[in-house]
Design a protein around this motif. Structure first.
Motif, PDB file in Angstrom:
ATOM      1  N   SER A  29       0.821  -1.209   0.000  1.00 33.31           N
ATOM      2  CA  SER A  29       0.000   0.000   0.000  1.00 33.31           C
ATOM      3  C   SER A  29       0.860   1.267   0.000  1.00 33.31           C
ATOM      4  N   ASP A  33      -0.690   3.238  -3.063  1.00 33.31           N
ATOM      5  CA  ASP A  33      -1.785   4.103  -2.612  1.00 33.31           C
ATOM      6  C   ASP A  33      -1.284   5.549  -2.707  1.00 33.31           C
ATOM      7  N   LYS A  36      -0.528   7.539   0.476  1.00 33.44           N
ATOM      8  CA  LYS A  36       0.690   7.135   1.180  1.00 33.44           C
ATOM      9  C   LYS A  36       1.931   7.476   0.351  1.00 33.44           C
TER      10      LYS A  36
END
Length: 160
Positions: A29, A33, A36
């Protein structure tokens, strides 16, 4: 740990490794993402998370470069073009978390190479710190320290 740099048939491979006390999914992630990703590499975004998709690099002048995703295996491998080079993230599960490996394929060693290497080194340290809930006010000082180390490391390769 400083990256290893080895000569390959068409250039060089710089390999960075970090042990993380976090799951493969959590680590993935931080690479994919955008919320992030912005925390450790604000100029980079996922534009299309699929093989044949792209990463997008903000050139900080109102333009964006699309960097093609050349390999994608969810929770395992993310590889994309890095202009003439390529960047590959690999996540390897371990009993206590995972190992994050970054490989940068470098066509030619230049005066800019230590800057890139110091940047990737710092990015991985920032990912680890953020995942561990630590602050990251030390970026500028750390980059300078690692840049100086990578200048020595690259010069020791005898490529100039």
């Amino acid at each position: 740990m400083i990256a290893s740099i080895k000569k390959v048939e068409q250039g060089w491979i710089a390999q960075f490794e970090r042990q993380l006390n976090h799951s493969v999914e959590e680590t993935w992630s931080w690479l994919t993402d955008n919320e992030k990703l912005m925390k450790w590499f604000p100029e980079l975004q996922v534009g299309g998370l699929q093989e044949g998709g792209f990463m997008q690099f903000d050139m900080q002048n109102g333009t964006f470069e699309k960097l093609s995703i050349t390999e994608l295996n969810p929770n395992s491998v993310l590889e994309f073009d890095w202009w003439a080079y390529s960047v590959r993230f690999e996540i390897i599960p371990e009993a206590e978390g995972c190992q994050l490996i970054l490989k940068e394929r470098i066509e030619t060693i230049t005066d800019h190479t230590p800057k890139d290497l110091a940047g990737w080194h710092l990015c991985l340290d920032v990912i680890k710190a953020l995942m561990d809930g630590q602050s990251i006010e030390w970026r500028a000082e750390e980059w300078k320290k690692w840049y100086e180390e990578y200048v020595k490391h690259v010069n020791a390769l005898g490529t100039k």
